[in-house]
Design an enzyme around this catalytic site. Structure first.
Site, mmCIF file in Angstrom:
data_model
loop_
_atom_site.group_PDB
_atom_site.id
_atom_site.type_symbol
_atom_site.label_atom_id
_atom_site.label_comp_id
_atom_site.label_asym_id
_atom_site.label_seq_id
_atom_site.Cartn_x
_atom_site.Cartn_y
_atom_site.Cartn_z
ATOM 1 C CD GLU A 132 -1.550 -2.480 1.495
ATOM 2 O OE1 GLU A 132 -2.273 -3.462 1.207
ATOM 3 O OE2 GLU A 132 -0.431 -2.602 2.059
ATOM 4 C CG HIS A 169 -12.032 -8.043 5.329
ATOM 5 N ND1 HIS A 169 -11.207 -8.718 6.199
ATOM 6 C CD2 HIS A 169 -11.570 -8.311 4.082
ATOM 7 C CE1 HIS A 169 -10.291 -9.387 5.512
ATOM 8 N NE2 HIS A 169 -10.488 -9.148 4.221
#
Length: 696
Positions: free
Chosen positions: A425, A496
């Protein structure tokens, strides 16, 4: 048995002192004269900076380049002004002088003058830049600009051009993960970037042997394919020049990136706030002085017969005069105006040239939120050929991201513009920052992470993007739209299901938008794709395919301005402010309030967290006298607290009841749907709170 006393590891030792050799480097006498003039001028500036510190006249942070002068001279002279991209670091005074900064420009930075060409006094002293000629404004986070250098090198390659990207940093930066990500990515993509590692054996007070497996830290990268590693003596101008030219030759071959490892010495303390005598032996400090690059070069010029003492003395006298005249000029120049302190935090958004012409074709099929994002991305990519998209899984045959939001993008726009990124990322965001530096009309859309919860490794680069416009005094803003699939209600569990809007809201310099309906998804995406700066575009994944997010495609001119909320339901008895998924909960609760309790609630959809539409909120509260804020983020530390505080400060006399807030529990989001329902904000909680607020 007595324990063996442990000894502190000694720093790696330099080879024995040898006479300076030209190593077969062929340069003219005039070039040698120019090299000495620059390297001596750099030493005088370095000394002048230290004197400013001692006199408390400026340069409150100063990190000496003495001992690094030779490699910095070679690096700066290898950079082509107005063409290449140079990412220097805080010790690179000599580099920046050789690359094109004048003594006046260097002193302006050191004294934090308003006239500083790099930042106008916004950035730390000893952080030199001149964006107008390609010397980039780099932050204090050691080595993080390696990712930016890799990013702009990617752009150079995508545009089939011949510029070179240079990144310079110390040996301790190599311990940072983003340096490895930069080298790994550059190697994988064969990018035209040269990483220059200036190794002086110490990370402030920490000897190299305590933080690196290899004394020559470039050896950490020997397993990387396509990377050419060159070792040079960073105190020898000829060896440094040879190494830089070999690296440039390799870069031009297109075979991959290069690393130039320059063995230097640190003649002085790390910085003005450091005392090297507390951790280095006097003998070691004295030994470092014997490798003084300026003294070695001077002795070679005399011993070789290239220049005589009178010629060298004349150069030195002229340099000293130049420094004093520059100092006199700069010291009289103005300091920054306090009234400008809040300028250049974030660029202005795109301004429409005409009003929205209303809805599009009412007979066309309505779009879900996911379809709206997908189609708008395609529209914007057709409109601007200098748009790019990358992220994890975004371009894998028929798959377009985890949620298919980018489906069909690579098929239409090709692998040059739409491609996959590694699962890294920091690399995704950092290279977007660098890529957008290549030209002003580039816009990069990234999936910052497959799920918003995984974006944490990129937070350092997000902060970097947030600072760029401010730190460069408005000269550069990364044009990036960072898409994030966020939130719960899908049984996703940890990593999530988190909502990050409140976290991002604490960072000045970025925008945060969160559409709840398809037409707003279109309008906000168009706005983000046409506005300079960094926009966090949060997509509630629970809403992607819900029928209640559907809307008819608006007109081609439909753009939703940043910081403009929307009144979803008119009301007179109380105000409910929400954003994201809770907007739909609030609307349902409002209908039940009206049907079952005869309470007429007004529902405001923020759409934009920052900037915040305070006017719409205050106008509604002044009308209804009551405010309930509902958000998916945990209640504690949620952005609702900022809204409540703002209303209490600016509309207190209009309130008929205390401001109320509802949100998720202060807990991670569990996987079990039974447990998840207990943690996340529910429609019933909004309804119950509204009933209580109406009764007050």
């Amino acid at each position: 048995m007595a324990r063996k006393q442990e000894q502190s590891p000694a720093p790696a030792q330099r080879p024995a002192l040898e006479p300076l050799s030209d190593l077969g480097v062929s340069v003219t006498k005039e070039t040698l004269k120019r090299w000495y003039q620059l390297i001596h001028l750099g030493r005088l500036l370095d000394t002048k900076a230290a004197n400013y510190v001692r006199q408390s006249k400026g340069w409150s942070y100063q990190s000496s380049c003495a001992g690094h002068d030779a490699i910095q001279l070679a690096l700066g002279l290898s950079f082509r002004q107005g063409k290449d991209f140079l990412f220097s670091y805080y010790r690179d005074l000599m580099t920046c002088l050789a690359a094109g900064l004048t003594p006046e420009e260097i002193i302006r930075n050191g004294l934090s003058k308003a006239t500083d060409v790099g930042s106008g006094g916004r950035h730390m002293s000893n952080h030199f830049s001149k964006p107008s000629i390609g010397i980039q404004n780099v932050s204090s986070a050691t080595g993080n600009h390696a990712l930016h250098a890799a990013g702009v090198a990617r752009a150079i390659k995508k545009y089939d051009s011949d510029e070179i990207s240079f990144a310079s940093f110390g040996e301790s930066s190599v311990s940072e993960g983003y340096v490895y990500e930069a080298v790994s990515g550059a190697a994988s993509e064969c990018l035209p970037v040269i990483f220059v590692i200036q190794n002086n054996l110490y990370g402030i007070s920490v000897p190299n042997v305590e933080q690196a497996a290899n004394p020559v830290v470039a050896d950490n990268f020997t397993g990387f394919k396509n990377v050419k590693i060159l070792r040079v003596d960073g105190t020898n101008v000829f060896d440094s020049w040879r190494g830089m030219q070999e690296a440039i030759k390799y870069i031009k071959s297109g075979d991959g990136p290069a690393i130039v490892h320059a063995q230097c010495v640190r003649m002085n303390s790390h910085s003005n706030s450091d005392r090297q005598d507390l951790y280095r032996a006097p003998e070691e400090i004295a030994e470092a002085q014997r490798f003084d690059p300026v003294a070695r070069f001077r002795a070679w010029l005399l011993g070789n017969g290239t220049m005589n003492e009178a010629a060298l003395a004349a150069i030195e006298e002229e340099n000293a005069k130049m420094i004093e005249e520059a100092a006199t000029t700069v010291e009289a120049e103005p300091d920054p105006d306090p009234a400008t302190a809040e300028q250049f935090i974030i660029p202005a958004g795109f301004e429409k040239t005409h009003e929205d012409e209303g809805p599009g074709d009412p007979d066309a099929p309505s779009l879900t939120l996911r379809e709206a994002v997908n189609e708008t991305l395609k529209e914007e990519f057709r409109r601007n050929p200098n748009t790019f998209l990358w992220g994890q899984d975004v371009a894998s045959k028929e798959k377009g991201g985890v949620f298919n939001v980018s489906k069909g993008m690579q098929q239409e726009f090709g692998a040059r513009r739409v491609f996959n990124a590694p699962i890294a990322e920091d690399f995704i965001v950092g290279t977007a920052n660098g890529f957008s530096r290549y030209r002003d009309d580039i816009w990069v859309t990234i999936e910052g992470a497959q799920f918003a919860d995984y974006v944490w490794p990129a937070m350092e680069q997000i902060i970097e993007c947030a600072h760029d416009y401010y730190r460069s005094n408005g000269q550069f803003a990364p044009n990036i739209v960072m898409r994030l699939a966020s939130g719960g209600y899908i049984g996703g569990g940890l990593y999530h299901s988190q909502s990050l809007d409140a976290t991002f809201a604490t960072i000045p310099g970025i925008r945060i938008v969160m559409p709840s309906f398809a037409d707003d998804a279109i309008g906000l995406m168009r706005m983000a794709q046409r506005s300079r700066g960094f926009t966090v575009y949060i997509e509630n994944k629970f809403l992607y395919n819900q029928f209640f997010t559907k809307a008819h495609r608006p007109s081609p001119d439909h753009v939703v301005p940043f910081g403009k909320a929307k009144v979803r339901r008119e009301g007179s008895d109380l105000t409910i402010v929400a954003w994201g998924t809770p907007v739909h909960f609030a609307l349902r609760a409002a209908h039940k309030l009206a049907d079952d309790h005869h309470v007429n609630a007004e529902v405001i959809d923020l759409r934009s967290v920052t900037p915040l539409d305070t006017e719409t909120i205050l106008a509604s509260v002044r009308k209804t006298g009551r405010l309930l804020v509902a958000h998916e983020h945990p209640l504690f530390g949620g952005f609702g607290g900022e809204i409540a505080s703002m209303v209490a400060e600016h509309a207190f006399t209009s309130l008929d009841a205390p401001v109320m807030r509802v949100g998720s529990k202060h807990s991670p989001v569990p996987f079990s749907r039974i447990l998840e329902q207990r943690i996340l904000l529910q429609e019933e909680e909004i309804l119950h709170a509204a009933i209580e607020l109406a009764k007050f």
